[in-house]
Structures are given as structure tokens and as C-alpha cells.
Write a protein that holds these residues in place. Sequence first.
Motif, PDB file in Angstrom:
ATOM      1  N   LEU A 103       6.744 -23.546  26.068  1.00  0.00           N
ATOM      2  CA  LEU A 103       6.264 -22.146  25.641  1.00  0.00           C
ATOM      3  C   LEU A 103       5.011 -21.987  26.305  1.00  0.00           C
ATOM      4  CD1 LEU A 103       6.661 -20.000  23.689  1.00  0.00           C
ATOM      5  CD2 LEU A 103       5.355 -21.100  21.905  1.00  0.00           C
ATOM      6  N   PRO A 104       5.158 -21.011  27.257  1.00  0.00           N
ATOM      7  CA  PRO A 104       3.893 -20.355  27.928  1.00  0.00           C
ATOM      8  C   PRO A 104       3.077 -19.450  26.953  1.00  0.00           C
ATOM      9  CG  PRO A 104       5.890 -19.523  29.141  1.00  0.00           C
ATOM     10  CD  PRO A 104       6.185 -20.288  27.810  1.00  0.00           C
ATOM     11  N   VAL A 105       1.908 -19.629  26.895  1.00  0.00           N
ATOM     12  CA  VAL A 105       1.018 -18.278  26.072  1.00  0.00           C
ATOM     13  C   VAL A 105      -0.137 -18.000  26.896  1.00  0.00           C
ATOM     14  CG1 VAL A 105      -0.044 -17.920  24.032  1.00  0.00           C
ATOM     15  CG2 VAL A 105       1.744 -19.519  23.846  1.00  0.00           C
ATOM     16  N   LYS A 106      -0.236 -16.996  27.429  1.00  0.00           N
ATOM     17  CA  LYS A 106      -1.479 -16.418  28.107  1.00  0.00           C
ATOM     18  C   LYS A 106      -2.549 -16.198  27.058  1.00  0.00           C
ATOM     19  CE  LYS A 106       0.045 -11.737  28.941  1.00  0.00           C
ATOM     20  NZ  LYS A 106       0.312 -10.723  29.840  1.00  0.00           N
ATOM     21  N   GLU A 107      -3.745 -16.041  27.633  1.00  0.00           N
ATOM     22  CA  GLU A 107      -4.605 -15.787  26.783  1.00  0.00           C
ATOM     23  C   GLU A 107      -4.400 -14.363  26.048  1.00  0.00           C
ATOM     24  OE1 GLU A 107      -8.921 -17.305  28.655  1.00  0.00           O
ATOM     25  OE2 GLU A 107      -7.178 -16.762  30.193  1.00  0.00           O
ATOM     26  N   LEU A 108      -4.789 -14.241  24.775  1.00  0.00           N
ATOM     27  CA  LEU A 108      -4.481 -13.209  24.013  1.00  0.00           C
ATOM     28  C   LEU A 108      -5.177 -12.013  23.803  1.00  0.00           C
ATOM     29  CD1 LEU A 108      -3.057 -15.271  20.546  1.00  0.00           C
ATOM     30  CD2 LEU A 108      -1.780 -14.411  22.772  1.00  0.00           C
ATOM     31  N   GLU A 109      -6.376 -12.277  24.292  1.00  0.00           N
ATOM     32  CA  GLU A 109      -7.058 -10.733  24.701  1.00  0.00           C
ATOM     33  C   GLU A 109      -6.523  -9.953  25.535  1.00  0.00           C
ATOM     34  OE1 GLU A 109     -11.639  -9.562  26.047  1.00  0.00           O
ATOM     35  OE2 GLU A 109     -11.198 -11.570  25.787  1.00  0.00           O
ATOM     36  N   GLY A 110      -6.117  -8.473  25.286  1.00  0.00           N
ATOM     37  CA  GLY A 110      -5.323  -7.776  26.074  1.00  0.00           C
ATOM     38  C   GLY A 110      -3.847  -7.928  26.158  1.00  0.00           C
ATOM     39  N   ALA A 111      -3.280  -8.420  25.107  1.00  0.00           N
ATOM     40  CA  ALA A 111      -1.945  -9.012  25.064  1.00  0.00           C
ATOM     41  C   ALA A 111      -1.194  -7.559  24.862  1.00  0.00           C
ATOM     42  CB  ALA A 111      -1.689 -10.094  24.074  1.00  0.00           C
ATOM     43  N   LYS A 112      -0.041  -7.533  25.191  1.00  0.00           N
ATOM     44  CA  LYS A 112       1.158  -6.557  24.961  1.00  0.00           C
ATOM     45  C   LYS A 112       0.589  -5.204  25.062  1.00  0.00           C
ATOM     46  CE  LYS A 112       4.483  -9.055  23.959  1.00  0.00           C
ATOM     47  NZ  LYS A 112       5.969  -9.127  24.940  1.00  0.00           N
ATOM     48  N   GLN A 113       0.096  -4.721  26.326  1.00  0.00           N
ATOM     49  CA  GLN A 113      -0.494  -3.633  26.324  1.00  0.00           C
ATOM     50  C   GLN A 113       0.417  -2.393  26.465  1.00  0.00           C
ATOM     51  OE1 GLN A 113      -3.547  -3.232  29.509  1.00  0.00           O
ATOM     52  NE2 GLN A 113      -4.249  -5.344  29.259  1.00  0.00           N
ATOM     53  N   ARG A 114       1.572  -2.799  26.889  1.00  0.00           N
ATOM     54  CA  ARG A 114       2.863  -1.775  26.569  1.00  0.00           C
ATOM     55  C   ARG A 114       2.952  -1.127  25.184  1.00  0.00           C
ATOM     56  NH1 ARG A 114       6.785  -4.382  31.381  1.00  0.00           N
ATOM     57  NH2 ARG A 114       5.768  -6.425  30.187  1.00  0.00           N
ATOM     58  N   LEU A 115       2.454  -1.864  24.250  1.00  0.00           N
ATOM     59  CA  LEU A 115       2.776  -1.571  22.945  1.00  0.00           C
ATOM     60  C   LEU A 115       1.669  -0.606  22.406  1.00  0.00           C
ATOM     61  CD1 LEU A 115       3.886  -4.804  21.050  1.00  0.00           C
ATOM     62  CD2 LEU A 115       5.247  -3.074  21.689  1.00  0.00           C
ATOM     63  N   SER A 116       0.484  -0.359  23.399  1.00  0.00           N
ATOM     64  CA  SER A 116      -0.650   0.632  23.192  1.00  0.00           C
ATOM     65  C   SER A 116      -0.290   1.784  22.388  1.00  0.00           C
ATOM     66  CB  SER A 116      -1.590   0.715  24.307  1.00  0.00           C
ATOM     67  OG  SER A 116      -0.959   1.280  25.354  1.00  0.00           O
ATOM     68  N   PRO A 117       0.793   2.454  22.696  1.00  0.00           N
ATOM     69  CA  PRO A 117       0.904   3.751  22.166  1.00  0.00           C
ATOM     70  C   PRO A 117       1.287   3.615  20.589  1.00  0.00           C
ATOM     71  CG  PRO A 117       2.571   3.695  24.106  1.00  0.00           C
ATOM     72  CD  PRO A 117       1.882   2.279  23.912  1.00  0.00           C
ATOM     73  N   ARG A 118       1.597   2.483  20.167  1.00  0.00           N
ATOM     74  CA  ARG A 118       1.651   2.101  18.696  1.00  0.00           C
ATOM     75  C   ARG A 118       0.715   1.252  18.085  1.00  0.00           C
ATOM     76  NH1 ARG A 118       7.678   2.396  17.760  1.00  0.00           N
ATOM     77  NH2 ARG A 118       7.252   1.835  15.742  1.00  0.00           N
ATOM     78  N   LEU A 119       0.181   0.461  18.891  1.00  0.00           N
ATOM     79  CA  LEU A 119      -0.574  -0.621  18.206  1.00  0.00           C
ATOM     80  C   LEU A 119      -2.122  -0.456  18.874  1.00  0.00           C
ATOM     81  CD1 LEU A 119       2.445  -1.907  17.402  1.00  0.00           C
ATOM     82  CD2 LEU A 119       1.255  -3.895  17.336  1.00  0.00           C
ATOM     83  N   SER A 120      -2.715  -0.794  18.198  1.00  0.00           N
ATOM     84  CA  SER A 120      -4.376  -0.868  18.597  1.00  0.00           C
ATOM     85  C   SER A 120      -4.358  -2.466  19.440  1.00  0.00           C
ATOM     86  CB  SER A 120      -5.347  -0.750  17.742  1.00  0.00           C
ATOM     87  OG  SER A 120      -5.367  -2.083  16.717  1.00  0.00           O
ATOM     88  N   PRO A 121      -5.816  -2.454  20.343  1.00  0.00           N
ATOM     89  CA  PRO A 121      -5.743  -3.715  20.709  1.00  0.00           C
ATOM     90  C   PRO A 121      -5.846  -5.039  19.673  1.00  0.00           C
ATOM     91  CG  PRO A 121      -7.114  -2.069  21.926  1.00  0.00           C
ATOM     92  CD  PRO A 121      -6.448  -1.601  20.581  1.00  0.00           C
ATOM     93  N   ALA A 122      -6.592  -4.607  18.554  1.00  0.00           N
ATOM     94  CA  ALA A 122      -6.478  -5.622  17.636  1.00  0.00           C
ATOM     95  C   ALA A 122      -5.391  -6.037  16.847  1.00  0.00           C
ATOM     96  CB  ALA A 122      -7.792  -5.210  16.535  1.00  0.00           C
ATOM     97  N   GLN A 123      -4.479  -4.922  16.682  1.00  0.00           N
ATOM     98  CA  GLN A 123      -3.272  -5.068  16.248  1.00  0.00           C
ATOM     99  C   GLN A 123      -2.404  -5.881  17.206  1.00  0.00           C
ATOM    100  OE1 GLN A 123      -2.386  -0.844  15.163  1.00  0.00           O
ATOM    101  NE2 GLN A 123      -2.432  -1.449  13.014  1.00  0.00           N
ATOM    102  N   ARG A 124      -2.124  -5.514  18.544  1.00  0.00           N
ATOM    103  CA  ARG A 124      -1.546  -6.412  19.511  1.00  0.00           C
ATOM    104  C   ARG A 124      -1.830  -7.646  19.482  1.00  0.00           C
ATOM    105  NH1 ARG A 124      -3.118  -1.975  22.914  1.00  0.00           N
ATOM    106  NH2 ARG A 124      -4.018  -3.254  24.400  1.00  0.00           N
ATOM    107  N   GLN A 125      -3.102  -8.166  19.406  1.00  0.00           N
ATOM    108  CA  GLN A 125      -3.523  -9.402  19.257  1.00  0.00           C
ATOM    109  C   GLN A 125      -3.079 -10.073  18.169  1.00  0.00           C
ATOM    110  OE1 GLN A 125      -7.324 -10.127  20.773  1.00  0.00           O
ATOM    111  NE2 GLN A 125      -7.469 -12.283  20.158  1.00  0.00           N
ATOM    112  N   ALA A 126      -3.130  -9.394  16.894  1.00  0.00           N
ATOM    113  CA  ALA A 126      -2.813 -10.073  15.618  1.00  0.00           C
ATOM    114  C   ALA A 126      -1.455 -10.343  15.675  1.00  0.00           C
ATOM    115  CB  ALA A 126      -3.229  -9.118  14.565  1.00  0.00           C
ATOM    116  N   LEU A 127      -0.318  -9.411  16.004  1.00  0.00           N
ATOM    117  CA  LEU A 127       0.999  -9.349  16.271  1.00  0.00           C
ATOM    118  C   LEU A 127       1.500 -10.523  16.905  1.00  0.00           C
ATOM    119  CD1 LEU A 127       4.003  -8.508  15.620  1.00  0.00           C
ATOM    120  CD2 LEU A 127       3.650  -6.846  17.247  1.00  0.00           C
ATOM    121  N   MET A 128       0.813 -10.611  18.172  1.00  0.00           N
ATOM    122  CA  MET A 128       1.326 -11.767  18.983  1.00  0.00           C
ATOM    123  C   MET A 128       1.015 -13.027  18.477  1.00  0.00           C
ATOM    124  SD  MET A 128       2.450 -11.788  22.124  1.00  0.00           S
ATOM    125  CE  MET A 128       3.456 -12.992  22.374  1.00  0.00           C
ATOM    126  N   ARG A 129      -0.060 -13.150  17.733  1.00  0.00           N
ATOM    127  CA  ARG A 129      -0.306 -14.685  16.800  1.00  0.00           C
ATOM    128  C   ARG A 129       0.631 -14.791  15.952  1.00  0.00           C
ATOM    129  NH1 ARG A 129      -6.882 -14.633  15.922  1.00  0.00           N
ATOM    130  NH2 ARG A 129      -7.556 -15.075  18.050  1.00  0.00           N
TER     131      ARG A 129
END
Length: 216
Positions: A8-34
Motif C-alpha cells: 500500500l503506497p501512501v504519499k505524504e498527506l499534506e496537499g492530498a486529493k487536490q482534485r476534490l478541492s471543489p467540494r472539500l477544503s484542504p483540511a477535509q481532504r486530508q481528514a478523508l484520506m486518513r
Amino acid sequence: MTDIWAVLPVKELEGAKQRLSPRLSPAQRQALMRVMIGEVLATLVAARGLAGVLVVTLDPWASAEARRLGARVVTDGARDGHTGSVTAAARLLAAEGRGGLLTMPGDIPATTPAEIEALLAAHGPAPAFTIAPAHDLLGSNAVLMSPPLAVPLRFGEDSYYPHLDAARAQGIEPRIVPLPGIAMDIDHPADLDAFARLPQAEGTSSLAWLREHGIA
């Protein structure tokens, strides 16, 4: 078939899932990824038939969660993208004489131990290559191969058919196993709605998180 390790590769979560930015804030994207990574990790640990789980990461939270669940953590290749991380893990497993590897991303939280076990059951004797595609038939959401370096991998938005070709180029006829939970990766805003409609998503922590935050 024995000694298959999950990678399971996991890149550093800061800045994760930027394509979801229309729906989620940076903090929300990181929380969802976790939440999603935690679910995928727990699924891999619970699946019968795997010899172990190996997480390739430099992320402190992912490292701690992996160790808490009994997974092995390695850092080689962790900064080399998805393909580099998996390839580094494959080389490590090959050097250790392991039988094969199963790799999947951390954004498929609807997968289940039963799906992992179905992939293992479909896999043939080495050399062998088994794949579960993304719902759009573009991504390669689970790749199982033995030995660990049987087929050169290159992940990306359009990797599914190239991976089939790569297996055939090595003289291996790929086995294709479509599985709804593995197929449903969450990468684009539309995927959030598709995931929420997926029967298999009911009961997941990821769907509960999306509903709690008014996203699904």
C-alpha cells in the motif's frame, strides 16, 4: 499459492486529493484520506491468504497507523510517486524471496476482505498476473502478480489496458476480476456521489465521514 504480500503506497498527506478541492477544503481532504487509508489498511490486515502488509510511506500518521495494525513500514521509493513506491517494494520483496505482491491504492474504502480473498482465489500459479480495474476501466485499482517483479508496472489515469499489454508482453495472460468495492476509487468530485450510491459503501467509516460533513 503462498507468501503474497500486500503493498500500500501512501504519499505524504499534506496537499492530498487536490482534485476534490471543489467540494472539500484542504483540511477535509486530508481528514478523508486518513479515514480511507485506515479502512483499506484494516481490510488488507483482515483478509485471509496474505502473508503480510507492507506500507510504503514517509507520512508520520500513515506510518503510525500501519504499525498499530501490524503492517510493515518501509520508506524506500516513498518519494518516487505511486509507480516508484510499488516498484521499490516489489524489488524488496523479490530480494527477500517472497512469492508475489498485491498492490492497491488507499482511496478505495468500499473494498472488503472478501474482495481481496476473491482476487487471491482467482490468481494462478506463477508466473501470473491478476487485475481488478477501476470503475471507468482506466485505472488499475488492484494488481496481483507473482513473482513480485513478474510484470513492469506503470500507474496513472490510463494504466489498465497498458498493464494488460505489459503482462502479455511477458508471456502472461492476465486474469481480470471486476470487483465493485475495489473499482470505486475516490479521486474526482463526481466519485464522491458515486461512492455514496454504492451499496457496498454503506457501513464504511468513509461514507459516515462524508455524511457527517454534509458532503454525501
